[in-house]
Design an enzyme around this catalytic site. Structure first.
Site, PDB file in Angstrom:
ATOM      1  N   ALA A  81       0.828  -1.218   0.000  1.00 57.78           N
ATOM      2  CA  ALA A  81       0.000   0.000   0.000  1.00 57.78           C
ATOM      3  C   ALA A  81       0.861   1.266   0.000  1.00 57.78           C
ATOM      4  CB  ALA A  81      -0.930  -0.004   1.209  1.00 57.78           C
ATOM      5  N   GLY A  84       1.064   3.394  -5.871  1.00 61.65           N
ATOM      6  CA  GLY A  84       0.169   2.918  -6.912  1.00 61.65           C
ATOM      7  C   GLY A  84      -1.233   2.572  -6.450  1.00 61.65           C
ATOM      8  N   GLY A  86      -2.352   0.152  -4.479  1.00 59.68           N
ATOM      9  CA  GLY A  86      -2.546  -0.147  -3.059  1.00 59.68           C
ATOM     10  C   GLY A  86      -2.733   1.119  -2.243  1.00 59.68           C
ATOM     11  N   SER A 213      -4.568  -9.906 -13.573  1.00 60.78           N
ATOM     12  CA  SER A 213      -4.374  -8.922 -14.641  1.00 60.78           C
ATOM     13  C   SER A 213      -4.723  -9.483 -16.007  1.00 60.78           C
ATOM     14  CB  SER A 213      -2.943  -8.424 -14.689  1.00 60.78           C
ATOM     15  OG  SER A 213      -2.853  -7.446 -15.719  1.00 60.78           O
ATOM     16  N   TYR A 262       6.392 -12.457 -14.454  1.00 58.97           N
ATOM     17  CA  TYR A 262       5.326 -11.631 -13.858  1.00 58.97           C
ATOM     18  C   TYR A 262       3.954 -12.113 -14.313  1.00 58.97           C
ATOM     19  CZ  TYR A 262       2.121  -7.680 -13.245  1.00 58.97           C
ATOM     20  OH  TYR A 262       1.037  -6.910 -12.918  1.00 58.97           O
TER      21      TYR A 262
END
Ligand code: LMG
Ligand code: NDP
Ligand code: PMR
Length: 387
Positions: A81, A84, A86, A213, A262
């Site tokens: 957090a 971005g 978060g 994503s 990723y």
């Protein structure tokens, strides 16, 4: 009265009392935890009443003078957090006054400073140290959170790293390839351990959310930009993602590809959410969900990409693909998945259309394969020491 703790304090000077011994001070980096308003967890809770009088403090009973029950303040843990998505979600949730946000971050001072610069109200959040690149740190975070005596009503597995230009792997403290180690394995252990805390919560809608994503879904254009995600038969994961005498890639490929690692980790995130749903939703009533918040092309996720990419990517997404969303908008979307009463359905991968309306999206065949999800679950349990 609650004590003010400055965000500029060095980690070594921060302290949190052990449960059952609130007077004792433990000076230990692993126990880094502080609220902007209170030095002791017992006071963290009390500070909420002062800042948000319309909602009861986390864990407190909630009867009003007229006998009607009000919803107590919820407690949400958000990993990563400090920047971005978060950070934007933490801000969006804290601003409602209905949520106390525990910011679970690897860089304590960065997180404390980010919360302050974002304008988050003192007392609406607590920063706690969590480095997902170390399974010991995950376990220590869970212990530390439990010592704070806060309930857990929602957990958001948001933190991630992306190493698009890396041609050789780096490794977590436990020796696993970093992208999958942080994005998937660290979160897998965290979510499994904190399930017990979610189960104990008396909050009406308890949720476990794991970021997915579009780039992990090969049923989309974005998911077809090379290198494509793909876990194969998971032989690299079974071999421990060590790199030496084996592979650092989940599919067992010989050469390392940071961008693929990723995207593979995002498939793992989406498969894990569904496996949680299949195994535990009926028994626990907890909502398990994943999401694609839109392309937040300006975040720190792209910090390791080449400068030309960082320059062109935001206008490309904004004007060409039209998939761009601002950090603030993405934060609102994630906040909806945490808190909106209409998003309680479990097992869903949420996305948003051009009018920013949420809908249940379709995952690719691989990202919704139940056999792969089970295999991933079993292998991950071994790697994080749960089996
Ligand atoms: C790999 O490369 C990397 O090797 C790897 O390290 C990792 O980063 C991985 O997925 C991540 O990517 C892949 C990539 C590299 O290569 C390609 O994608 C090959 C294609 C490149 C062709 C570029 C053509 C651009 C035109 C796009 C038009 C498509 C329209 C589709 C719309 C669909 C709508 C439904 O690529 C890069 O590193 C650079 C890519 C950066 C994007 C820049 C794209 C073009 C710039 C446009 C400028 C935007 C200005 C806005 C103006 C708008 C005016 C209206
Ligand atoms: P950011 O880089 O801005 O945020 C990532 C966060 O993860 C940072 O707070 C970072 O900490 C933290 N983090 C990284 N490594 C660790 C670690 N070892 N332990 C604890 N925390 C760590 O990226 P985004 O906000 O874009 O990404 C957030 C999530 O959104 C990710 O799961 C990503 O996959 C997902 N997502 C992002 C999209 C986008 O377009 N940006 C699109 C789709 C999904 P620090 O600040 O210390 O670096
Ligand atoms: Mg992609 C058509 C729409 C679309 C969307 C929604 C995204 C999202 N991207 C799209 C298209 C394209 N991208 C096209 C046509 C190209 C070729 C120019 C392209 C390229 C591209 C690159 C090089 N895109 C990228 C990269 C990255 O390095 C990012 C990535 O893959 O990170 C893993 C990325 C992304 N594109 C997205 C999103 C959301 C990303 C960030 C990745 C993520 O968090 O999953």
């Amino acid at each position: 009265m609650a004590l003010q703790v400055q965000a500029t304090l060095l980690p070594s000077t921060l302290s949190v009392p052990k449960k059952g011994n609130l007077g004792a001070v433990v000076k230990e980096p692993a126990f880094l935890s502080v609220s902007q308003k209170a030095k002791k967890p017992s006071l963290v809770v009390r500070a909420q009443v002062a800042t948000a009088p319309q909602v009861a403090s986390p864990g407190a009973s909630t009867s009003r003078a007229d006998g009607k029950k009000t919803l107590r303040q919820g407690v949400v843990v958000i990993t990563g957090a400090s920047s971005g998505l978060g950070l934007a979600a933490a801000k969006a949730l804290a601003e409602t006054g209905k949520w106390h946000v525990v910011m679970a971050c690897r860089d304590f001072l960065k997180a404390a400073t980010a919360a302050k610069s974002a304008g988050m109200a003192a007392g609406s959040y607590t920063v706690m140290h969590l480095d997902l690149a170390s399974l010991d740190s995950v376990r220590q975070f869970v212990d530390n959170f439990r010592r704070s005596d806060m309930p857990l009503d929602a957990l958001v597995c948001n933190a991630a790293i992306y190493r698009p230009t890396a041609r050789t792997p780096t490794f977590t403290a436990d020796g696993y390839e970093m992208s999958v180690g942080v994005n998937h394995l660290g979160h897998f252990l965290l979510a499994r351990l904190m399930l017990d805390d979610l189960k104990k919560s008396d909050y009406p809608s308890r949720r476990l959310i794991i970021l997915g994503s579009i780039t992990g879904n090969t049923n989309t254009l974005a998911g077809n930009i090379p290198p494509k995600a793909g876990l194969g038969d998971l032989r690299g994961l079974a071999g421990g993602l060590r790199g030496q005498n084996g592979s650092a890639m989940i599919d067992g490929a010989e050469s390392f590809d940071g961008a693929k690692a990723y995207k593979d980790s995002k498939i793992c995130n989406m498969l894990t959410m569904q496996e949680f749903h299949r195994r535990l939703h009926e028994e626990t009533g907890i909502t398990f969900a994943s999401l694609y918040p839109g392309c937040i092309a300006t975040t720190g996720l792209f910090r390791e990409h080449i400068p030309l990419f960082r320059l062109l990517f935001p206008p490309f997404q904004r004007f060409v693909t039209k998939g761009f969303v601002s950090e603030a908008e993405s934060g609102k979307r994630l906040a909806q998945v945490v808190s909106d009463p209409s998003l309680t359905k479990s097992g869903v991968y949420w996305s948003w259309n051009k009018d920013s309306a949420s809908f249940e999206n379709q995952l690719s065949q691989e990202a919704s394969d139940p056999e792969k999800a089970k295999k991933l679950w079993d292998l991950s349990e071994k790697l994080v020491g749960l089996a």
